[in-house]
Write an enzyme that holds these catalytic residues in place. Sequence first.
Site, PDB file in Angstrom:
ATOM      1  N   ASP A  79      59.565  34.993  76.935  1.00 39.07           N
ATOM      2  CA  ASP A  79      59.858  35.078  78.381  1.00 39.07           C
ATOM      3  C   ASP A  79      60.795  33.902  78.709  1.00 39.07           C
ATOM      4  O   ASP A  79      60.418  32.944  79.356  1.00 39.07           O
ATOM      5  CB  ASP A  79      58.571  35.011  79.233  1.00 39.07           C
ATOM      6  CG  ASP A  79      57.766  33.736  79.060  1.00 39.07           C
ATOM      7  OD1 ASP A  79      57.788  33.148  77.951  1.00 39.07           O
ATOM      8  OD2 ASP A  79      57.119  33.291  80.027  1.00 39.07           O
ATOM      9  N   HIS A  91      55.716  23.486  73.912  1.00 39.17           N
ATOM     10  CA  HIS A  91      54.772  24.577  73.628  1.00 39.17           C
ATOM     11  C   HIS A  91      55.331  25.585  72.606  1.00 39.17           C
ATOM     12  O   HIS A  91      54.793  25.764  71.521  1.00 39.17           O
ATOM     13  CB  HIS A  91      54.451  25.340  74.919  1.00 39.17           C
ATOM     14  CG  HIS A  91      54.029  24.493  76.051  1.00 39.17           C
ATOM     15  ND1 HIS A  91      52.777  23.930  76.123  1.00 39.17           N
ATOM     16  CD2 HIS A  91      54.675  24.111  77.188  1.00 39.17           C
ATOM     17  CE1 HIS A  91      52.666  23.246  77.248  1.00 39.17           C
ATOM     18  NE2 HIS A  91      53.802  23.331  77.915  1.00 39.17           N
TER      19      HIS A  91
HETATM   20  C1  BDR Z   1      53.618  28.467  78.298  1.00 40.55           C
HETATM   21  O1  BDR Z   1      53.894  29.049  79.572  1.00 40.55           O
HETATM   22  C2  BDR Z   1      55.287  29.171  79.755  1.00 40.55           C
HETATM   23  O2  BDR Z   1      55.630  28.647  80.990  1.00 40.55           O
HETATM   24  C3  BDR Z   1      55.953  28.374  78.674  1.00 40.55           C
HETATM   25  O3  BDR Z   1      57.184  28.943  78.287  1.00 40.55           O
HETATM   26  C4  BDR Z   1      54.938  28.411  77.555  1.00 40.55           C
HETATM   27  O4  BDR Z   1      55.096  29.572  76.786  1.00 40.55           O
HETATM   28  C5  BDR Z   1      52.938  27.135  78.487  1.00 40.55           C
HETATM   29  O5  BDR Z   1      51.716  27.290  79.134  1.00 40.55           O
HETATM   30 CA    CA Z   2      57.138  30.955  77.003  1.00 45.88          CA
END
Ligand code: BDR
Ligand code: CA
Length: 321
Positions: free
Chosen positions: A14, A248
């Site tokens: 995403d 992340h």
């Molecule tokens: C996750 O949520 C999204 O906003 C970031 O891309 C990551 O995949 C972190 O909680």
């Molecule tokens: Ca993400």
Amino acid sequence: MVESMTKNIILDLDTGVDDALAIAYALGSPELKLIGITGTYGNVLMQTGMDNDLAILDLLGAPDVPVFPGIPHAQESDDFEVLEISKFIHGKDGVGEVDIKASDRKPEDTDAVDFMIESVKKYGDDLVIVATGPMTNLAAAIRKDPTFKDNANIVIMGGALVTPGNVNAWTEANISQDPEAANELFRSGAKVTMIGLDVTLQTLLTYKETQQWRDLGTQAGTFLADMTDFYIKAYETTAPHLGGCGLHDPLAVAVAVDPSLVTCLDINMKVDVEGPTRGRTIGDETRLNDPEKTMKVAVGVDVDRFLKEFMSRITSVAESK
Ligand code: BDR
Ligand code: CA
């Protein structure tokens, strides 16, 4: 590196700043062959995310990697709207409101779920799917093809086992977008490694590192530095105690390359889908004593080694483009 040593990878994204860094990490990893990106929604609308994927692939010198449209909203909903907090963290365009040349390419006609199913059939253990958005596409693949869960190798960024969530005290953002889908994935028996906030909030980037990309003097280096600085700045407001931004999604790709970067707890998991703890990722009490554990949850990470790999791989992509 001999060709047979490379592992095929699909990224389900995403895109999003850290999803963009995950693309760069994959492209900077000689152990991986990125065979496709599948689109999901979350940080941005799915279409925006796919436009970002295509533009980033062009910028980073991978204009042949196909992008496949997935399901644009949670399975129990008809629609999706980007949250204000997502715009604050990733920018309205998902890439930190930094200019990037739009691609001439379009997403493929084949849909993401079919691409995942066909790829698992074709490559089996030589394929890993790394999902760093909601689990909607993966849950749909499990529903559509009964053999998918037995043959897919999956690493997800999502959830939190021993640390609080980032949406509320118990829910992480990717899981919160579609708890039913994540629960379906977790309880399916598929081989899933969960890279949650427990480890991703230990892997942080600061302006000091992004300056190294800017100093390369390349278009890609400048874009990655400016985009990531937007994200670091947002973290100064949302999580000032960290002193940097959470890496992340690239950590999930790094674990797909080298599982020894994390230490894991073998445990069968579920996601609460009802009641006040909706969205919580936790051990499934009904399968806790099953001798076979199909999930691994990362609870420790070799921070120094990961950050070294992260900087060298992303810099290798950015320095020539
Ligand atoms: C996750 O949520 C999204 O906003 C970031 O891309 C990551 O995949 C972190 O909680
Ligand atoms: Ca993400």
